[in-house]
Scaffold this motif. Structure first.
Motif, PDB file in Angstrom:
ATOM      1  N   THR A  49       8.615  -2.159 -10.529  1.00 34.08           N
ATOM      2  CA  THR A  49       9.204  -2.990  -9.468  1.00 34.08           C
ATOM      3  C   THR A  49       8.842  -2.529  -8.056  1.00 34.08           C
ATOM      4  OG1 THR A  49      11.223  -1.658  -9.582  1.00 34.08           O
ATOM      5  CG2 THR A  49      11.175  -3.710 -10.873  1.00 34.08           C
ATOM      6  N   VAL A  50       8.385  -1.286  -7.900  1.00 32.51           N
ATOM      7  CA  VAL A  50       8.020  -0.807  -6.553  1.00 32.51           C
ATOM      8  C   VAL A  50       6.507  -0.682  -6.352  1.00 32.51           C
ATOM      9  CG1 VAL A  50      10.231   0.334  -6.162  1.00 32.51           C
ATOM     10  CG2 VAL A  50       8.341   1.640  -7.130  1.00 32.51           C
ATOM     11  N   ILE A  51       5.737  -1.027  -7.385  1.00 34.02           N
ATOM     12  CA  ILE A  51       4.272  -1.015  -7.248  1.00 34.02           C
ATOM     13  C   ILE A  51       3.874  -2.242  -6.438  1.00 34.02           C
ATOM     14  CG2 ILE A  51       2.079  -1.208  -8.489  1.00 34.02           C
ATOM     15  CD1 ILE A  51       3.412   0.376 -10.764  1.00 34.02           C
ATOM     16  N   PRO A  52       3.116  -2.041  -5.362  1.00 32.22           N
ATOM     17  CA  PRO A  52       2.771  -3.171  -4.493  1.00 32.22           C
ATOM     18  C   PRO A  52       1.959  -4.246  -5.212  1.00 32.22           C
ATOM     19  CG  PRO A  52       2.137  -1.083  -3.483  1.00 32.22           C
ATOM     20  CD  PRO A  52       2.538  -0.793  -4.883  1.00 32.22           C
ATOM     21  N   ALA A  53       2.277  -5.489  -4.908  1.00 29.98           N
ATOM     22  CA  ALA A  53       1.497  -6.615  -5.438  1.00 29.98           C
ATOM     23  C   ALA A  53       0.051  -6.434  -4.990  1.00 29.98           C
ATOM     24  CB  ALA A  53       2.058  -7.927  -4.917  1.00 29.98           C
ATOM     25  N   GLY A  54      -0.874  -6.663  -5.883  1.00 33.83           N
ATOM     26  CA  GLY A  54      -2.290  -6.545  -5.540  1.00 33.83           C
ATOM     27  C   GLY A  54      -2.859  -5.145  -5.650  1.00 33.83           C
ATOM     28  N   TRP A  55      -2.020  -4.160  -6.051  1.00 31.49           N
ATOM     29  CA  TRP A  55      -2.555  -2.804  -6.175  1.00 31.49           C
ATOM     30  C   TRP A  55      -3.583  -2.726  -7.285  1.00 31.49           C
ATOM     31  CZ3 TRP A  55      -1.499   0.971 -10.188  1.00 31.49           C
ATOM     32  CH2 TRP A  55      -2.183   2.182  -9.985  1.00 31.49           C
ATOM     33  N   TYR A  56      -3.361  -3.442  -8.358  1.00 34.26           N
ATOM     34  CA  TYR A  56      -4.331  -3.404  -9.449  1.00 34.26           C
ATOM     35  C   TYR A  56      -4.643  -4.808  -9.935  1.00 34.26           C
ATOM     36  CZ  TYR A  56      -0.809  -4.487 -12.990  1.00 34.26           C
ATOM     37  OH  TYR A  56       0.131  -5.105 -13.750  1.00 34.26           O
ATOM     38  N   SER A  57      -5.844  -4.940 -10.467  1.00 33.42           N
ATOM     39  CA  SER A  57      -6.278  -6.160 -11.142  1.00 33.42           C
ATOM     40  C   SER A  57      -6.632  -5.731 -12.554  1.00 33.42           C
ATOM     41  CB  SER A  57      -7.500  -6.759 -10.458  1.00 33.42           C
ATOM     42  OG  SER A  57      -7.224  -7.068  -9.119  1.00 33.42           O
ATOM     43  N   THR A  58      -5.959  -6.267 -13.535  1.00 33.45           N
ATOM     44  CA  THR A  58      -6.176  -5.853 -14.917  1.00 33.45           C
ATOM     45  C   THR A  58      -7.658  -5.903 -15.268  1.00 33.45           C
ATOM     46  OG1 THR A  58      -3.977  -6.591 -15.547  1.00 33.45           O
ATOM     47  CG2 THR A  58      -5.579  -6.339 -17.320  1.00 33.45           C
ATOM     48  N   GLY A  59      -8.150  -4.778 -15.790  1.00 31.95           N
ATOM     49  CA  GLY A  59      -9.538  -4.690 -16.229  1.00 31.95           C
ATOM     50  C   GLY A  59     -10.534  -4.352 -15.128  1.00 31.95           C
ATOM     51  N   GLN A  60     -10.101  -4.258 -13.886  1.00 30.13           N
ATOM     52  CA  GLN A  60     -10.997  -3.936 -12.779  1.00 30.13           C
ATOM     53  C   GLN A  60     -10.877  -2.449 -12.434  1.00 30.13           C
ATOM     54  OE1 GLN A  60     -13.057  -6.313 -11.236  1.00 30.13           O
ATOM     55  NE2 GLN A  60     -12.354  -7.536 -12.952  1.00 30.13           N
ATOM     56  N   ASN A  61     -12.015  -1.812 -12.144  1.00 30.27           N
ATOM     57  CA  ASN A  61     -12.028  -0.397 -11.771  1.00 30.27           C
ATOM     58  C   ASN A  61     -11.942  -0.304 -10.250  1.00 30.27           C
ATOM     59  OD1 ASN A  61     -12.333   2.337 -11.602  1.00 30.27           O
ATOM     60  ND2 ASN A  61     -14.470   2.357 -12.228  1.00 30.27           N
ATOM     61  N   ASN A  62     -10.732  -0.513  -9.700  1.00 29.43           N
ATOM     62  CA  ASN A  62     -10.629  -0.579  -8.248  1.00 29.43           C
ATOM     63  C   ASN A  62      -9.353   0.026  -7.669  1.00 29.43           C
ATOM     64  OD1 ASN A  62      -8.772  -2.478  -9.055  1.00 29.43           O
ATOM     65  ND2 ASN A  62      -9.829  -4.228  -8.189  1.00 29.43           N
ATOM     66  N   SER A  63      -8.527   0.642  -8.474  1.00 25.75           N
ATOM     67  CA  SER A  63      -7.242   1.145  -8.002  1.00 25.75           C
ATOM     68  C   SER A  63      -7.232   2.665  -7.941  1.00 25.75           C
ATOM     69  CB  SER A  63      -6.124   0.693  -8.942  1.00 25.75           C
ATOM     70  OG  SER A  63      -6.116  -0.712  -9.052  1.00 25.75           O
ATOM     71  N   SER A  64      -6.573   3.207  -6.915  1.00 25.59           N
ATOM     72  CA  SER A  64      -6.376   4.655  -6.826  1.00 25.59           C
ATOM     73  C   SER A  64      -5.060   4.926  -6.113  1.00 25.59           C
ATOM     74  CB  SER A  64      -7.538   5.339  -6.096  1.00 25.59           C
ATOM     75  OG  SER A  64      -7.579   4.952  -4.735  1.00 25.59           O
ATOM     76  N   ILE A  65      -4.625   6.166  -6.213  1.00 24.98           N
ATOM     77  CA  ILE A  65      -3.398   6.606  -5.550  1.00 24.98           C
ATOM     78  C   ILE A  65      -3.715   7.853  -4.750  1.00 24.98           C
ATOM     79  CG2 ILE A  65      -1.107   7.627  -5.941  1.00 24.98           C
ATOM     80  CD1 ILE A  65      -0.791   5.810  -8.329  1.00 24.98           C
ATOM     81  N   SER A  66      -3.180   7.921  -3.536  1.00 26.78           N
ATOM     82  CA  SER A  66      -3.287   9.124  -2.710  1.00 26.78           C
ATOM     83  C   SER A  66      -1.902   9.722  -2.566  1.00 26.78           C
ATOM     84  CB  SER A  66      -3.826   8.795  -1.312  1.00 26.78           C
ATOM     85  OG  SER A  66      -5.115   8.259  -1.385  1.00 26.78           O
ATOM     86  N   LEU A  67      -1.830  11.041  -2.697  1.00 34.60           N
ATOM     87  CA  LEU A  67      -0.575  11.767  -2.504  1.00 34.60           C
ATOM     88  C   LEU A  67      -0.716  12.640  -1.271  1.00 34.60           C
ATOM     89  CD1 LEU A  67       0.031  12.925  -6.195  1.00 34.60           C
ATOM     90  CD2 LEU A  67       0.920  10.871  -5.063  1.00 34.60           C
ATOM     91  N   ILE A  68       0.222  12.525  -0.347  1.00 33.26           N
ATOM     92  CA  ILE A  68       0.220  13.328   0.877  1.00 33.26           C
ATOM     93  C   ILE A  68       1.419  14.268   0.788  1.00 33.26           C
ATOM     94  CG2 ILE A  68       0.179  13.283   3.398  1.00 33.26           C
ATOM     95  CD1 ILE A  68      -2.048  11.562   2.054  1.00 33.26           C
ATOM     96  N   THR A  69       1.176  15.560   1.022  1.00 30.84           N
ATOM     97  CA  THR A  69       2.250  16.542   0.914  1.00 30.84           C
ATOM     98  C   THR A  69       2.927  16.784   2.264  1.00 30.84           C
ATOM     99  OG1 THR A  69       0.878  18.473   1.407  1.00 30.84           O
ATOM    100  CG2 THR A  69       0.945  17.732  -0.904  1.00 30.84           C
ATOM    101  N   ALA A  70       4.015  17.523   2.207  1.00 29.03           N
ATOM    102  CA  ALA A  70       4.761  17.868   3.424  1.00 29.03           C
ATOM    103  C   ALA A  70       3.892  18.661   4.405  1.00 29.03           C
ATOM    104  CB  ALA A  70       6.009  18.657   3.064  1.00 29.03           C
TER     105      ALA A  70
END
Length: 89
Positions: A49-70
Motif C-alpha cells: 500500500t505504500v509502494i509508489p504507483a509506477g515504481w515497477y512494471s511487471t516483467g520489466q527490468n527497470n526498478s531499483s531502491i536507494s537507501l540513505i542512512t542517517a
C-alpha cells in the motif's frame, strides 16, 4: 547488516528517466505506517500500500531502491525485474 540507520528510501524507475518516483522518510524506532524493520535490523518490510504507483512494471527490468542512512551514505540496488508483489502474512 543492520538497516536501522536508514532514514530515507527512494523508489527509482529507469523507465521514468532513471529518476526517483517516490520517497519514504523512515525512523527504525518509529517507522511510518506500512514500513516495518525486522527485530534484528536485517530487513525492511514495505507494505504494498505504500509502494509508489509506477515504481515497477511487471516483467520489466527497470526498478531499483536507494537507501540513505542517517550519516548520508547511500546504496542503490541494481535494477531488478519485478514479477509481482508478494503479500506476507
Amino acid at each position: 547488516g543492520n538497516l536501522r540507520g536508514v532514514k530515507i528510501i527512494h523508489f527509482n524507475n529507469a523507465s521514468a528517466g532513471g529518476g526517483v518516483i517516490g520517497t519514504i522518510t523512515v525512523d527504525a524506532f518509529a517507522p511510518p505506517a506500512g514500513v516495518t524493520f525486522s527485530a534484528d535490523g536485517s530487513r525492511i518490510i514495505i507494505a504494498k500500500t505504500v509502494i509508489p504507483a509506477g515504481w515497477y512494471s511487471t516483467g520489466q527490468n527497470n526498478s531499483s531502491i536507494s537507501l540513505i542512512t542517517a550519516s548520508d551514505r547511500n546504496a542503490t540496488t541494481a535494477t531488478v525485474t519485478v514479477s509481482g508483489i508478494t503479500t506476507l502474512p
